[in-house]
Design a protein around this motif. Structure first.
Motif, PDB file in Angstrom:
ATOM      1  N   GLU A 162      20.335  10.609  -0.280  1.00  0.00           N
ATOM      2  CA  GLU A 162      19.265  11.568   0.126  1.00  0.00           C
ATOM      3  C   GLU A 162      18.248  11.424  -0.745  1.00  0.00           C
ATOM      4  N   ARG A 163      17.069  11.197  -0.267  1.00  0.00           N
ATOM      5  CA  ARG A 163      15.773  11.149  -1.058  1.00  0.00           C
ATOM      6  C   ARG A 163      15.023  12.579  -1.333  1.00  0.00           C
ATOM      7  N   LEU A 164      14.569  12.606  -2.614  1.00  0.00           N
ATOM      8  CA  LEU A 164      14.141  13.892  -2.967  1.00  0.00           C
ATOM      9  C   LEU A 164      12.722  13.945  -3.568  1.00  0.00           C
ATOM     10  N   GLY A 165      11.932  15.083  -3.538  1.00  0.00           N
ATOM     11  CA  GLY A 165      10.615  15.380  -4.115  1.00  0.00           C
ATOM     12  C   GLY A 165       9.454  14.330  -3.475  1.00  0.00           C
ATOM     13  N   GLU A 166       8.327  14.353  -3.956  1.00  0.00           N
ATOM     14  CA  GLU A 166       7.180  13.766  -3.722  1.00  0.00           C
ATOM     15  C   GLU A 166       7.297  12.363  -3.985  1.00  0.00           C
ATOM     16  N   GLU A 167       7.985  11.950  -4.852  1.00  0.00           N
ATOM     17  CA  GLU A 167       8.475  10.275  -5.106  1.00  0.00           C
ATOM     18  C   GLU A 167       9.405   9.570  -3.986  1.00  0.00           C
ATOM     19  N   ASN A 168       9.959  10.685  -3.420  1.00  0.00           N
ATOM     20  CA  ASN A 168      10.909  10.148  -2.714  1.00  0.00           C
ATOM     21  C   ASN A 168      12.360   9.544  -3.316  1.00  0.00           C
ATOM     22  N   ALA A 170      15.796   8.509  -4.695  1.00  0.00           N
ATOM     23  CA  ALA A 170      17.175   8.815  -4.256  1.00  0.00           C
ATOM     24  C   ALA A 170      17.985   9.429  -5.339  1.00  0.00           C
ATOM     25  N   VAL A 171      18.960  10.521  -4.790  1.00  0.00           N
ATOM     26  CA  VAL A 171      19.924  11.116  -5.793  1.00  0.00           C
ATOM     27  C   VAL A 171      20.712   9.970  -6.646  1.00  0.00           C
ATOM     28  N   ARG A 172      21.086   8.798  -6.015  1.00  0.00           N
ATOM     29  CA  ARG A 172      21.845   7.896  -6.763  1.00  0.00           C
ATOM     30  C   ARG A 172      20.891   7.467  -8.022  1.00  0.00           C
ATOM     31  N   ASP A 173      19.636   6.999  -7.405  1.00  0.00           N
ATOM     32  CA  ASP A 173      18.792   6.465  -8.404  1.00  0.00           C
ATOM     33  C   ASP A 173      18.472   7.583  -9.720  1.00  0.00           C
ATOM     34  N   LEU A 174      18.422   8.875  -9.414  1.00  0.00           N
ATOM     35  CA  LEU A 174      18.187   9.737 -10.681  1.00  0.00           C
ATOM     36  C   LEU A 174      19.496   9.777 -11.419  1.00  0.00           C
ATOM     37  N   LEU A 175      20.582   9.843 -10.722  1.00  0.00           N
ATOM     38  CA  LEU A 175      21.854   9.813 -11.611  1.00  0.00           C
ATOM     39  C   LEU A 175      21.879   8.541 -12.244  1.00  0.00           C
ATOM     40  N   VAL A 176      21.706   7.419 -11.979  1.00  0.00           N
ATOM     41  CA  VAL A 176      21.731   6.102 -12.543  1.00  0.00           C
ATOM     42  C   VAL A 176      20.875   6.217 -13.699  1.00  0.00           C
ATOM     43  N   HIS A 177      19.600   6.612 -13.553  1.00  0.00           N
ATOM     44  CA  HIS A 177      18.409   6.871 -14.408  1.00  0.00           C
ATOM     45  C   HIS A 177      19.031   7.581 -15.645  1.00  0.00           C
ATOM     46  N   ARG A 178      19.627   8.882 -15.314  1.00  0.00           N
ATOM     47  CA  ARG A 178      20.020   9.596 -16.400  1.00  0.00           C
ATOM     48  C   ARG A 178      21.110   9.113 -17.133  1.00  0.00           C
ATOM     49  N   VAL A 179      22.179   8.445 -16.769  1.00  0.00           N
ATOM     50  CA  VAL A 179      23.172   7.763 -17.329  1.00  0.00           C
ATOM     51  C   VAL A 179      22.596   6.720 -18.322  1.00  0.00           C
ATOM     52  N   GLU A 180      21.525   5.920 -17.585  1.00  0.00           N
ATOM     53  CA  GLU A 180      20.877   4.932 -18.508  1.00  0.00           C
ATOM     54  C   GLU A 180      20.180   5.255 -19.593  1.00  0.00           C
ATOM     55  N   GLU A 181      19.544   6.678 -19.646  1.00  0.00           N
ATOM     56  CA  GLU A 181      18.864   7.054 -20.529  1.00  0.00           C
ATOM     57  C   GLU A 181      19.569   7.521 -21.626  1.00  0.00           C
ATOM     58  N   TYR A 182      20.655   8.345 -21.406  1.00  0.00           N
ATOM     59  CA  TYR A 182      21.724   8.789 -22.146  1.00  0.00           C
ATOM     60  C   TYR A 182      22.385   7.583 -23.073  1.00  0.00           C
ATOM     61  N   THR A 210      19.144  20.887 -14.430  1.00  0.00           N
ATOM     62  CA  THR A 210      18.893  19.576 -13.646  1.00  0.00           C
ATOM     63  C   THR A 210      20.263  19.569 -12.835  1.00  0.00           C
ATOM     64  N   ASP A 211      21.488  19.714 -13.504  1.00  0.00           N
ATOM     65  CA  ASP A 211      22.882  19.499 -12.830  1.00  0.00           C
ATOM     66  C   ASP A 211      22.644  20.579 -11.633  1.00  0.00           C
ATOM     67  N   ALA A 212      22.207  21.921 -11.981  1.00  0.00           N
ATOM     68  CA  ALA A 212      22.347  22.867 -10.782  1.00  0.00           C
ATOM     69  C   ALA A 212      21.274  22.382  -9.739  1.00  0.00           C
ATOM     70  N   ALA A 213      20.105  21.598  -9.812  1.00  0.00           N
ATOM     71  CA  ALA A 213      19.211  21.232  -8.830  1.00  0.00           C
ATOM     72  C   ALA A 213      19.893  20.266  -7.965  1.00  0.00           C
ATOM     73  N   LEU A 214      20.715  19.565  -8.800  1.00  0.00           N
ATOM     74  CA  LEU A 214      21.270  18.130  -8.142  1.00  0.00           C
ATOM     75  C   LEU A 214      22.612  18.463  -7.388  1.00  0.00           C
ATOM     76  N   ALA A 215      23.228  19.684  -7.746  1.00  0.00           N
ATOM     77  CA  ALA A 215      24.362  20.340  -7.078  1.00  0.00           C
ATOM     78  C   ALA A 215      24.188  20.456  -5.804  1.00  0.00           C
ATOM     79  N   GLU A 216      22.962  20.837  -5.301  1.00  0.00           N
ATOM     80  CA  GLU A 216      22.879  20.950  -3.898  1.00  0.00           C
ATOM     81  C   GLU A 216      22.755  19.691  -3.044  1.00  0.00           C
ATOM     82  N   ILE A 236      12.001  16.167  -8.700  1.00  0.00           N
ATOM     83  CA  ILE A 236      12.741  16.597  -7.513  1.00  0.00           C
ATOM     84  C   ILE A 236      12.493  17.746  -6.891  1.00  0.00           C
ATOM     85  N   THR A 237      11.922  18.793  -7.735  1.00  0.00           N
ATOM     86  CA  THR A 237      11.832  20.080  -7.199  1.00  0.00           C
ATOM     87  C   THR A 237      10.598  20.298  -6.846  1.00  0.00           C
ATOM     88  N   SER A 238      10.380  21.483  -5.757  1.00  0.00           N
ATOM     89  CA  SER A 238       9.017  21.773  -5.320  1.00  0.00           C
ATOM     90  C   SER A 238       8.303  22.528  -6.079  1.00  0.00           C
TER      91      SER A 238
END
Length: 187
Positions: A147-153, A155-167, A135-141, A94-96
């Motif tokens: 909202e869609r982020l990064g070259e893969e577009n 969604a912030v929701r998808d990223l958060l759900v994936h992190r919850v799922e991983e843990y 990662t938390d700091a990058a997402l806090a913005e 999600i970062t440039s």
């Protein structure tokens, strides 16, 4: 390695609810129901992070690094290292700019390098805390879950759900690994 005949007895430190890891007054996880989807996802993520840390507490170096279910390379220490790598990987998406390099190299280096050495253990905890915070700091913005982020577009929701799922998935592994190491059980 513990043989089948040498398996530890199951036990729990909890006395109020024996199926829990800790008694309610000693449990750092929050059981409150936050308002809103973002707060809910963040709460679940934080609680799973705490759960993983709790599963690793009170163990010596060898126990943290023990690969309890051969032929798997998975260990509690390996999980700490793996999740540090996962946090970095998601942030890279999600970062440039050029991606941050892998922490432990490719080819399951996060698990293969999880050895019973104080420096390795200390670095794993430091790496995990640093990568989670970054990662938390990058997402806090980005408070809009659509909202869609990064070259893969992504969604912030998808990223958060994936992190919850991983843990969540790895906390399940940690349950089994910890029980194999010293018999301690509990949610």
């Amino acid at each position: 390695m513990t043989s089948v005949s040498e398996q530890p007895s199951r036990w729990s430190q909890a006395t109020v609810y024996p199926d829990m890891w800790a008694d309610p007054d000693d449990d750092p996880r929050t059981m409150a129901s936050p308002d809103g989807e973002l707060a809910t996802l963040q709460s679940y993520l934080e609680n799973y992070r705490l759960t993983l840390t709790m599963k690793c507490e009170g163990l010596d170096l060898e126990q943290l690094a023990r690969r309890s279910v051969p032929p798997s390379t998975m260990s509690l220490l390996g999980l700490l290292r793996h999740l540090a790598e996962v946090e970095r990987d998601w942030r890279n998406r999600i970062t440039s700019g050029p991606p941050a390099p892998s922490l432990y190299g490719g080819g399951d280096g996060d698990f293969h390098g999880a050895v019973a050495d104080q420096g390795v253990v200390d670095a794993a905890y430091t790496d995990l805390a640093r990568e989670q915070a970054a990662t938390d700091a990058a997402l806090a913005e980005h408070r809009d879950l659509s909202e869609r982020l990064g070259e893969e577009n992504i969604a912030v929701r998808d990223l958060l759900v994936h992190r919850v799922e991983e843990y969540a998935r790895h906390c399940g592994h940690a349950d089994l690994l910890r029980e194999c190491v010293d018999g301690r059980v509990g949610q």
